[in-house]
Design a protein around this motif. Structure first.
Motif, short mmCIF file in Angstrom:
data_model
loop_
_atom_site.label_atom_id
_atom_site.label_comp_id
_atom_site.label_asym_id
_atom_site.label_seq_id
_atom_site.Cartn_x
_atom_site.Cartn_y
_atom_site.Cartn_z
N SER A 14 23.08 32.15 26.76
CA SER A 14 23.03 33.47 26.19
C SER A 14 21.82 34.24 26.69
N ASN A 15 22.02 35.54 26.84
CA ASN A 15 20.96 36.41 27.30
C ASN A 15 21.13 37.75 26.60
N SER A 16 20.12 38.12 25.82
CA SER A 16 20.26 39.32 25.00
C SER A 16 19.74 40.57 25.69
N ASN A 17 19.25 40.43 26.93
CA ASN A 17 18.62 41.57 27.58
C ASN A 17 19.33 42.01 28.86
N LEU A 18 20.60 41.67 29.01
CA LEU A 18 21.32 42.04 30.22
C LEU A 18 21.67 43.53 30.21
N PHE A 19 21.48 44.17 31.35
CA PHE A 19 21.93 45.54 31.50
C PHE A 19 23.35 45.56 32.06
N LEU A 20 23.56 44.79 33.13
CA LEU A 20 24.88 44.79 33.80
C LEU A 20 25.38 43.36 33.95
N MET A 21 26.62 43.14 33.52
CA MET A 21 27.33 41.89 33.77
C MET A 21 28.28 42.10 34.94
N VAL A 22 28.15 41.28 35.98
CA VAL A 22 29.05 41.33 37.12
C VAL A 22 30.10 40.24 36.93
N LEU A 23 31.35 40.65 36.72
CA LEU A 23 32.45 39.72 36.48
C LEU A 23 33.35 39.71 37.70
N VAL A 24 33.37 38.58 38.40
CA VAL A 24 34.17 38.43 39.61
C VAL A 24 35.37 37.56 39.30
N LEU A 25 36.59 38.08 39.49
CA LEU A 25 37.79 37.26 39.33
C LEU A 25 38.05 36.55 40.66
N SER A 26 38.07 35.22 40.60
CA SER A 26 38.19 34.43 41.83
C SER A 26 39.10 33.24 41.58
N PRO A 27 40.04 32.94 42.49
CA PRO A 27 40.88 31.75 42.33
C PRO A 27 40.10 30.48 42.69
N PRO A 28 40.56 29.31 42.25
CA PRO A 28 39.80 28.07 42.45
C PRO A 28 39.44 27.76 43.90
N HIS A 29 40.33 28.05 44.85
CA HIS A 29 40.13 27.60 46.23
C HIS A 29 39.18 28.49 47.04
N ASN A 30 38.71 29.62 46.48
CA ASN A 30 37.97 30.60 47.28
C ASN A 30 36.46 30.36 47.28
N ALA A 31 36.05 29.15 47.52
CA ALA A 31 34.61 28.83 47.52
C ALA A 31 33.88 29.54 48.64
N VAL A 32 34.52 29.70 49.80
CA VAL A 32 33.85 30.36 50.93
C VAL A 32 33.56 31.82 50.57
N GLN A 33 34.52 32.50 49.95
CA GLN A 33 34.30 33.89 49.55
C GLN A 33 33.17 33.99 48.52
N ARG A 34 33.15 33.06 47.57
CA ARG A 34 32.09 33.09 46.56
C ARG A 34 30.72 32.86 47.20
N ASN A 35 30.65 31.93 48.13
CA ASN A 35 29.37 31.67 48.80
C ASN A 35 28.90 32.86 49.60
N THR A 36 29.85 33.58 50.21
CA THR A 36 29.48 34.78 50.96
C THR A 36 28.91 35.85 50.04
N MET A 37 29.51 36.02 48.88
CA MET A 37 28.99 37.00 47.92
C MET A 37 27.60 36.60 47.45
N ARG A 38 27.41 35.30 47.19
CA ARG A 38 26.08 34.84 46.76
C ARG A 38 25.03 35.08 47.84
N ALA A 39 25.44 34.94 49.10
CA ALA A 39 24.49 35.06 50.21
C ALA A 39 24.24 36.50 50.62
N THR A 40 25.05 37.44 50.10
CA THR A 40 24.89 38.85 50.49
C THR A 40 24.52 39.68 49.27
N TRP A 41 25.45 40.47 48.77
CA TRP A 41 25.07 41.49 47.79
C TRP A 41 24.65 40.94 46.43
N LEU A 42 25.12 39.74 46.04
CA LEU A 42 24.69 39.20 44.76
C LEU A 42 23.23 38.75 44.78
N ARG A 43 22.66 38.58 45.96
CA ARG A 43 21.23 38.27 46.05
C ARG A 43 20.40 39.42 45.48
#
Length: 382
Positions: free
Chosen positions: A45-74
């Motif tokens: 829990s975090n009571s001080n969040l301004f923005l929650m980023v909710l990404v809908l992703s299917p189970p097999h899309n690990a490569v896409q998730r890693n790309t997002m982590r390595a780019t704009w989610l940084r």
């Protein structure tokens, strides 16, 4: 007779004790089963969040998730270095005398985009004072885990161990036809585990220029909080921000077929699903009323339809959201970009504006809220 009753009581108590212990051991064994634990995410829990980023992703899309982590989610972990976007350039809707929230005209939308482009250019030609601001942002990848196989289960567990940003939806079977149910389960989870002001829902092929979006959203939030008292007895407008469509015909075949949409000839206006922002109160309303809603196949159509009757929803149509089923012609002012593959995301993060998108046949438009659905989207951005 009394001794016999006492013996019966003692025997019953002993039997109940052993039976209870037996049942407890069974349930404990079930809890230790990996197939059941895959659905249990540890959400801090975090009571001080301004923005929650909710990404809908299917189970097999690990490569896409890693790309997002390595780019704009940084950028979610880094302070904002842009100067505040000027609040005088922020549009705030007001209520008319009959209690309706006034919409933004085409001329106002065009002027707003011009002002943003001018401000954007000014940031490149001069060096204004930059205040470092830490805006609290949290992202999660929502993944349905019902009936996944052991291999995928193991991969997800390893990914969770490494990143701790997966939101497992244990009652959801991940498929396009279940996308609306997935969104509702994800909204329900983040609503109960996090305190946030806004949520942006995106797909795992969406790139968000997070610093630009946050900068303007913070200015909007500051301005509406300062002007809260001016709304008097009317409810404070709640934000629904994205790129709206009001002329889409109801799909009668294919993956998008809607068998239960009887409200109108076209879908009611909705923000395209590649990415849209909702205030927390709208997220709460959707979750709390979900049992009463008709659940349509398309989650973005569903959200637009559910929010349609509410008089205090500020529908901010923004051409800077390039969120359709294919990219529009790339523009420097785009801040939410859908249908970007791994290479495109990496290139955009490295500063290349239009990597791989080329031109598009899709026209960019302002939304004319005063026109019928057939003419709502004819005012082109030129």
């Amino acid at each position: 007779m009394r001794r016999l009753n006492n013996l019966v009581t003692v025997f019953t108590a002993i039997t109940s004790f052993f039976f209870g212990s037996f049942i407890t051991r069974i349930f404990s064994a079930v809890d230790k089963c990996p197939a059941n634990n895959i659905g249990r995410s540890h959400l801090e829990s975090n009571s001080n969040l301004f923005l929650m980023v909710l990404v809908l992703s299917p189970p097999h899309n690990a490569v896409q998730r890693n790309t997002m982590r390595a780019t704009w989610l940084r950028n979610a972990r880094q302070p904002l270095h842009q100067p505040y976007y000027p609040e005088e350039l922020i549009f705030l809707p007001v209520y008319s005398s009959n209690g309706h929230l006034q919409v933004e005209s085409v001329a106002q939308q065009a002027n707003r985009l011009k002002q943003y482009m001018d401000w954007q250019k000014s940031m490149l030609t001069k060096d204004p004072p930059r205040t470092e601001r830490k805006i609290s942002v949290k992202h999660v990848f929502a993944i349905g885990t019902w009936n996944i196989n052991s291999t995928v289960h193991a991969e997800l567990q390893e990914e969770q161990k490494q990143h701790n940003d997966l939101l497992f939806l244990q009652r959801h079977h991940d498929s396009y036809g279940n996308l609306t149910e997935k969104l509702l389960q994800a909204f329900n989870s983040v609503k109960h585990h996090y305190e946030f002001s806004y949520v942006i829902k995106v797909d795992d092929d969406t790139y968000v220029k997070l610093d630009s979006l946050l900068n303007e959203l913070v200015s909007y939030d500051r301005k509406i909080l300062r002007n809260k008292s001016e709304y008097g007895h009317d409810p404070v407008p709640q934000l629904y921000w994205g790129y709206f469509n009001g002329r889409a015909t109801i799909k009668g075949k294919g993956h998008w077929k809607e068998s239960n949409y009887f409200l109108s000839k076209n879908y009611l206006p909705y923000a395209l699903g590649g990415g849209y922002v909702l205030s927390r109160k709208l997220c709460e309303y959707i979750v709390n009323s979900s049992q009463l809603f008709t659940h349509y196949v398309s989650e973005d159509v569903s959200v637009g339809t559910w929010l349609a009757p509410l008089r205090h929803v500020y529908r901010w149509h923004d051409p800077r959201f390039d969120t359709a089923y294919k990219p529009r012609k790339c523009q420097p002012y785009h801040m939410v970009l859908h249908k970007r593959n791994i290479e495109m995301m990496t290139d955009i993060y490295d500063g290349k504006l239009c990597s791989g998108t080329g031109s598009s046949s899709l026209s960019e438009y302002y939304y004319d809220w005063t026109k019928s659905s057939e003419k709502c989207c004819d005012s082109l951005v030129v």
